[in-house]
Design a protein around this motif. Structure first.
Motif, PDB file in Angstrom:
ATOM      1  N   PRO A  93     -12.150 -16.355  -0.879  1.00  0.00           N
ATOM      2  CA  PRO A  93     -12.978 -16.060  -2.059  1.00  0.00           C
ATOM      3  C   PRO A  93     -14.358 -15.501  -1.716  1.00  0.00           C
ATOM      4  CG  PRO A  93     -11.868 -18.160  -2.335  1.00  0.00           C
ATOM      5  CD  PRO A  93     -11.610 -17.734  -0.930  1.00  0.00           C
ATOM      6  N   SER A  94     -14.810 -15.737  -0.488  1.00  0.00           N
ATOM      7  CA  SER A  94     -16.183 -15.315  -0.163  1.00  0.00           C
ATOM      8  C   SER A  94     -16.279 -14.287   0.963  1.00  0.00           C
ATOM      9  CB  SER A  94     -17.013 -16.550   0.235  1.00  0.00           C
ATOM     10  OG  SER A  94     -16.398 -17.220   1.332  1.00  0.00           O
ATOM     11  N   GLY A  95     -15.138 -13.830   1.508  1.00  0.00           N
ATOM     12  CA  GLY A  95     -15.237 -12.856   2.584  1.00  0.00           C
ATOM     13  C   GLY A  95     -13.912 -12.541   3.249  1.00  0.00           C
ATOM     14  N   TRP A  96     -14.009 -11.781   4.365  1.00  0.00           N
ATOM     15  CA  TRP A  96     -12.824 -11.339   5.103  1.00  0.00           C
ATOM     16  C   TRP A  96     -13.020 -11.641   6.586  1.00  0.00           C
ATOM     17  CZ3 TRP A  96      -8.626  -8.355   3.054  1.00  0.00           C
ATOM     18  CH2 TRP A  96      -8.749  -8.025   1.703  1.00  0.00           C
ATOM     19  N   VAL A  97     -11.933 -12.103   7.249  1.00  0.00           N
ATOM     20  CA  VAL A  97     -11.961 -12.295   8.694  1.00  0.00           C
ATOM     21  C   VAL A  97     -10.671 -11.754   9.296  1.00  0.00           C
ATOM     22  CG1 VAL A  97     -13.503 -14.305   8.709  1.00  0.00           C
ATOM     23  CG2 VAL A  97     -11.016 -14.641   8.531  1.00  0.00           C
ATOM     24  N   VAL A  98     -10.758 -11.389  10.583  1.00  0.00           N
ATOM     25  CA  VAL A  98      -9.591 -10.935  11.338  1.00  0.00           C
ATOM     26  C   VAL A  98      -9.449 -11.822  12.569  1.00  0.00           C
ATOM     27  CG1 VAL A  98      -8.562  -9.062  12.671  1.00  0.00           C
ATOM     28  CG2 VAL A  98      -9.777  -8.550  10.554  1.00  0.00           C
ATOM     29  N   VAL A  99      -8.243 -12.393  12.754  1.00  0.00           N
ATOM     30  CA  VAL A  99      -7.944 -13.253  13.898  1.00  0.00           C
ATOM     31  C   VAL A  99      -6.985 -12.521  14.826  1.00  0.00           C
ATOM     32  CG1 VAL A  99      -6.871 -15.417  14.638  1.00  0.00           C
ATOM     33  CG2 VAL A  99      -8.288 -15.367  12.575  1.00  0.00           C
ATOM     34  N   VAL A 158     -11.858 -14.608  16.395  1.00  0.00           N
ATOM     35  CA  VAL A 158     -12.032 -14.293  14.981  1.00  0.00           C
ATOM     36  C   VAL A 158     -13.305 -13.482  14.812  1.00  0.00           C
ATOM     37  CG1 VAL A 158     -13.220 -16.487  14.521  1.00  0.00           C
ATOM     38  CG2 VAL A 158     -12.162 -15.233  12.631  1.00  0.00           C
ATOM     39  N   ARG A 159     -13.246 -12.522  13.939  1.00  0.00           N
ATOM     40  CA  ARG A 159     -14.408 -11.700  13.597  1.00  0.00           C
ATOM     41  C   ARG A 159     -14.547 -11.651  12.081  1.00  0.00           C
ATOM     42  NH1 ARG A 159     -17.120  -7.924  16.511  1.00  0.00           N
ATOM     43  NH2 ARG A 159     -15.437  -7.863  18.066  1.00  0.00           N
ATOM     44  N   CYS A 160     -15.731 -11.948  11.595  1.00  0.00           N
ATOM     45  CA  CYS A 160     -15.978 -11.861  10.151  1.00  0.00           C
ATOM     46  C   CYS A 160     -16.314 -10.413   9.807  1.00  0.00           C
ATOM     47  CB  CYS A 160     -17.132 -12.786   9.759  1.00  0.00           C
ATOM     48  SG  CYS A 160     -17.446 -12.828   7.967  1.00  0.00           S
ATOM     49  N   MET A 161     -15.525  -9.841   8.941  1.00  0.00           N
ATOM     50  CA  MET A 161     -15.699  -8.434   8.578  1.00  0.00           C
ATOM     51  C   MET A 161     -16.631  -8.249   7.391  1.00  0.00           C
ATOM     52  SD  MET A 161     -13.771  -7.377  10.930  1.00  0.00           S
ATOM     53  CE  MET A 161     -13.785  -5.624  10.573  1.00  0.00           C
ATOM     54  N   GLU A 162     -16.649  -9.245   6.516  1.00  0.00           N
ATOM     55  CA  GLU A 162     -17.424  -9.087   5.287  1.00  0.00           C
ATOM     56  C   GLU A 162     -17.648 -10.459   4.660  1.00  0.00           C
ATOM     57  OE1 GLU A 162     -16.476  -7.204   0.911  1.00  0.00           O
ATOM     58  OE2 GLU A 162     -16.061  -5.919   2.654  1.00  0.00           O
ATOM     59  N   GLY A 169     -20.108  -9.715  10.786  1.00  0.00           N
ATOM     60  CA  GLY A 169     -20.499  -9.375  12.145  1.00  0.00           C
ATOM     61  C   GLY A 169     -20.390 -10.523  13.129  1.00  0.00           C
ATOM     62  N   ASP A 170     -20.317 -11.764  12.639  1.00  0.00           N
ATOM     63  CA  ASP A 170     -20.212 -12.911  13.539  1.00  0.00           C
ATOM     64  C   ASP A 170     -18.804 -12.991  14.144  1.00  0.00           C
ATOM     65  OD1 ASP A 170     -22.775 -13.665  12.994  1.00  0.00           O
ATOM     66  OD2 ASP A 170     -22.219 -15.270  11.584  1.00  0.00           O
ATOM     67  N   THR A 171     -18.734 -13.602  15.344  1.00  0.00           N
ATOM     68  CA  THR A 171     -17.449 -13.832  16.005  1.00  0.00           C
ATOM     69  C   THR A 171     -17.375 -15.281  16.475  1.00  0.00           C
ATOM     70  OG1 THR A 171     -18.283 -13.215  18.191  1.00  0.00           O
ATOM     71  CG2 THR A 171     -17.350 -11.451  16.834  1.00  0.00           C
ATOM     72  N   ALA A 172     -16.167 -15.717  16.751  1.00  0.00           N
ATOM     73  CA  ALA A 172     -15.935 -17.034  17.343  1.00  0.00           C
ATOM     74  C   ALA A 172     -14.620 -16.969  18.109  1.00  0.00           C
ATOM     75  CB  ALA A 172     -15.884 -18.116  16.271  1.00  0.00           C
ATOM     76  N   TYR A 173     -14.410 -17.957  18.955  1.00  0.00           N
ATOM     77  CA  TYR A 173     -13.181 -17.974  19.743  1.00  0.00           C
ATOM     78  C   TYR A 173     -12.785 -19.408  20.071  1.00  0.00           C
ATOM     79  CZ  TYR A 173     -15.195 -19.522  24.170  1.00  0.00           C
ATOM     80  OH  TYR A 173     -15.774 -20.287  25.152  1.00  0.00           O
ATOM     81  N   ALA A 196     -17.658 -13.124  24.250  1.00  0.00           N
ATOM     82  CA  ALA A 196     -17.494 -11.817  24.883  1.00  0.00           C
ATOM     83  C   ALA A 196     -16.376 -11.854  25.915  1.00  0.00           C
ATOM     84  CB  ALA A 196     -18.806 -11.379  25.525  1.00  0.00           C
ATOM     85  N   ASP A 197     -16.322 -12.943  26.686  1.00  0.00           N
ATOM     86  CA  ASP A 197     -15.270 -13.113  27.684  1.00  0.00           C
ATOM     87  C   ASP A 197     -13.912 -13.224  27.002  1.00  0.00           C
ATOM     88  OD1 ASP A 197     -13.798 -13.611  29.954  1.00  0.00           O
ATOM     89  OD2 ASP A 197     -14.724 -15.539  30.416  1.00  0.00           O
ATOM     90  N   ALA A 198     -13.834 -13.969  25.914  1.00  0.00           N
ATOM     91  CA  ALA A 198     -12.574 -14.137  25.190  1.00  0.00           C
ATOM     92  C   ALA A 198     -12.079 -12.805  24.629  1.00  0.00           C
ATOM     93  CB  ALA A 198     -12.753 -15.154  24.067  1.00  0.00           C
ATOM     94  N   PHE A 199     -12.974 -12.051  23.984  1.00  0.00           N
ATOM     95  CA  PHE A 199     -12.582 -10.745  23.446  1.00  0.00           C
ATOM     96  C   PHE A 199     -12.168  -9.813  24.574  1.00  0.00           C
ATOM     97  CE2 PHE A 199     -14.507 -12.292  19.601  1.00  0.00           C
ATOM     98  CZ  PHE A 199     -13.935 -11.556  18.578  1.00  0.00           C
ATOM     99  N   GLY A 200     -12.858  -9.908  25.721  1.00  0.00           N
ATOM    100  CA  GLY A 200     -12.512  -9.072  26.858  1.00  0.00           C
ATOM    101  C   GLY A 200     -11.132  -9.376  27.403  1.00  0.00           C
ATOM    102  N   ARG A 201     -10.761 -10.654  27.430  1.00  0.00           N
ATOM    103  CA  ARG A 201      -9.428 -11.021  27.927  1.00  0.00           C
ATOM    104  C   ARG A 201      -8.336 -10.489  27.001  1.00  0.00           C
ATOM    105  NH1 ARG A 201      -9.323 -15.337  31.851  1.00  0.00           N
ATOM    106  NH2 ARG A 201     -11.431 -16.063  32.334  1.00  0.00           N
TER     107      ARG A 201
END
Length: 632
Positions: A99-105, A140-144, A209-213, A229-234
């Motif tokens: 209801p409040s945004g979009w994320v991509v996992v 996970v990255r928050c898109m909006e 714009g925020d990320t988590a892993y 950054a390491d997680a996204f790189g892997r």
């Protein structure tokens, strides 16, 4: 007056009935070529065995909703907007709208560059430049907008028998170890985590714009990612691995390019890189009959798969993988009489003793849950033909017959010559009385025919003539006893019942493609052994397979029929059936073992290597016919 159906029967037949277990076709498959995981549509890892495909599960909710799971996604939202593989990879991407945004996992069993020996799953084959990290990484990255993300990790070791005991390391809320059943796994995340009994949980609000892993590791030598950054790189490295691998495959520019690519990625993902073995499927005990007892452990390597594996790999130009599999075959320990078992463990182990896990509910109530496969010590005469056909395929491709393989040729040919007149359990591993199955006789003919060709290539005309003579004898016996009065190949010598395995006579060139008996067999199976056009293995009420209950249609048999129709010149029929089969793939392009026509659900273990191998072969046959037609 119309009879009212029994409500219980309606519940069983309805594919839409409510169940806590996700449909089999909803699962995503990811792999690091040492093990694999299944991800439900709600973002939960419901199946993961570590460190190998056939190790006990750490997350086993696939077979019991209390046997362990691991969810990472938006809090309070269970239904994603979109799910798809990152193109050309076995990396999963899920898009969520809240209801409040979009994320991509993104989820991956990651691959990396390593310069040290793998002590977790030691290699008997040469290690590749990129190998498994022995790690599950989720980003996970928050898109909006603004989204609250939740992590819930609740392992249950040894197929759910031992709940995890968690410990935060040195008071650090970002790293924790779970132990149980002599196993230890480590979870790291940039979410602050807290222990709640046998599970660990974390929550955090992300804005655009925020990320988590989070990352789960089962090796001390390769610690989890240090930061996001390491997680996204892997994950990026893993995507590059899969795309680089796929670039080496020969995928024709054809309208079926996508299913061919996905099938190639599945077959590679089911390959155990340390030995070159290929598991039949990722899972155990997913039911062939809903709520029934036809539940088997498929996390092993079947010898009968060898020829289909080699055919598909060579057609895709994946000669390295084909050679790895051939070397695995050469490493196997035979029986005292020189014959090979019908199946082996992925590390070559012989003992696959079957046990029952009464403590597990089974997928949607299907029991028993089996660990191991009691068919490993059955006598199945088709093994000889599968092994020798695969050796001939590989020898023709490589233009050489390795010295270490020739003793296998001799032992398998001599074994087939000794047993071809004996009854056995057949290609489907029937647990009823042994029979003179036509497909087993056929595979013995293939064994002797291929052995004769190999002896001729090796320069041994005397041995070639001897083995060719046995092949001629088997051929005549099949035509004398294995063909019904209407000119159709039988299931076995004591019946006129049909069996889809007789389609192998068409695929392996037992008779010329224009032979009327082949055409009769193909047409009889297409018209009498199908449900809504999809092929059954056999009619369970006509076959003593030692089990109760009805089966769904077998996808490999349906792809075999496509192939057979093309061989006998029925290209339009073959193409139409192929298109129907492609339309029933799971939303992610995967196939289980069976398809239940009445409900449209997938049944049996998933993803099924045999189904995807047969898809590749059937597509190849039609594509070749189309290309030849273009030249005419």
């Amino acid at each position: 007056m119309t009879a009212i159906a029994d409500p219980k029967e309606v519940a069983v037949l309805s594919g839409a009935r409510r169940s806590p277990f996700p449909p089999i076709a909803d699962y995503a498959f990811i792999s690091n070529c040492h093990t694999g995981a299944l991800i439900a549509s709600d973002g939960s890892i419901d199946w993961l065995c570590v460190p190998n495909f056939d190790s006990p599960s750490v997350f086993g909710s696939l077979l019991d909703r209390e046997a362990g799971s691991f969810r990472f996604g938006p809090y309070g939202i269970d239904h994603p907007t979109a799910r798809a593989y990152v193109p050309g990879t076995n990396v999963m991407q899920t898009t969520w709208r809240t209801p409040s945004g979009w994320v991509v996992v993104r989820d991956a069993l990651t691959m990396g560059h390593h310069g040290t020996e793998d002590l977790v799953t030691p290699h008997t084959r040469p290690p590749s430049d990129v190998d498994a990290d022995h790690m599950l990484v989720r980003t996970v990255r928050c898109m909006e907008g603004r989204v609250e993300v939740e992590l819930i990790c609740e392992p249950a070791f040894d197929y759910g028998r031992t709940p995890a005991q968690w410990e935060l390391l040195d008071g650090d809320r970002h790293t924790a170890d779970a132990t149980g059943a002599d196993q230890r796994i480590r979870l790291r995340s940039d979410l602050a985590m807290g222990i709640e009994g046998n599970r660990i949980r974390g929550r955090q609000v992300l804005t655009a714009g925020d990320t988590a892993y989070c990352a789960l590791s089962w090796t001390k030598e390769l610690p989890p990612p240090a930061d996001a950054a390491d997680a996204f790189g892997r994950i990026a490295t893993t995507e590059a691995f899969w795309r680089d691998w796929l670039a080496g495959a020969r995928i024709p520019d054809h309208r079926w390019r996508d299913p061919l690519q996905r099938s190639a990625l599945v077959v590679k993902g089911l390959t155990y890189m340390p030995t070159g073995a290929t598991v039949a499927a990722l899972t155990t005990s997913l039911p062939e009959t809903p709520h029934g007892e036809r539940n088997w452990d498929y996390r092993y390597t079947w010898m009968r798969d060898s020829t289909f594996t080699l055919q598909a790999l060579h057609w895709l130009n994946l000669d390295w993988e084909a050679d790895e599999f051939m070397q695995f075959l050469a490493d196997l320990e035979p029986d005292t009489d020189g014959s090979l078992q019908i199946m082996y463990g992925i590390n070559g182990r012989r003992d696959l003793t079957e046990t029952i896990r009464e403590d597990l509910s089974g997928y949607d109530g299907a029991k028993p849950v089996r660990i191991g496969n009691g068919a490993f010590d059955q006598r199945q005469n088709d093994v000889y033909g599968a092994v020798l056909d695969s050796i001939l395929l590989h020898t023709r491709r490589s233009q050489r017959l390795p010295r270490r393989v020739w003793p296998i040729v001799i032992s398998q040919a001599e074994g087939a010559a000794k047993v071809w007149q004996n009854p056995d359990q057949g290609i489907w591993e029937a647990r009823g009385a042994p029979q003179h199955y036509v497909s087993s006789k056929l595979m013995c003919w293939i064994a002797m025919d291929r052995a004769a060709k190999l002896a001729h290539m090796r320069g041994d005309p005397e041995l070639a003539a001897k083995w060719h003579g046995v092949a001629t004898e088997i051929h005549a016996d099949i035509l004398a006893n294995g063909v019904s009065q209407r000119g159709v190949l039988r299931q076995h010598y004591g019946t006129d019942a049909l069996d889809a395995s007789t389609l192998l006579a068409v695929l392996f060139g037992f008779l010329p493609h224009h032979d009327e008996r082949l055409r009769n067999t193909v047409n009889a199976i297409a018209e009498e052994l199908t449900e809504d056009g999809f092929v059954l293995r056999y009619r369970t009420d006509e076959t003593d397979d030692g089990m109760s209950g009805k089966e769904g249609t077998f996808l490999i048999c349906s792809f075999w029929l496509v192939n057979a129709l093309a061989v006998v010149g029925e290209i339009p029929r073959a193409r139409d059936m192929m298109e129907r089969l492609l339309r029933i793939a799971s939303p992610l392009g995967l196939y289980a073992e069976e398809y239940e026509v009445q409900t449209g659900r997938h049944l049996g273990n998933v993803p099924q290597a045999f189904s995807h191998l047969a898809l590749i072969q059937a597509a190849a046959r039609i594509i070749l016919a189309e290309r030849l037609e273009e030249l005419s």
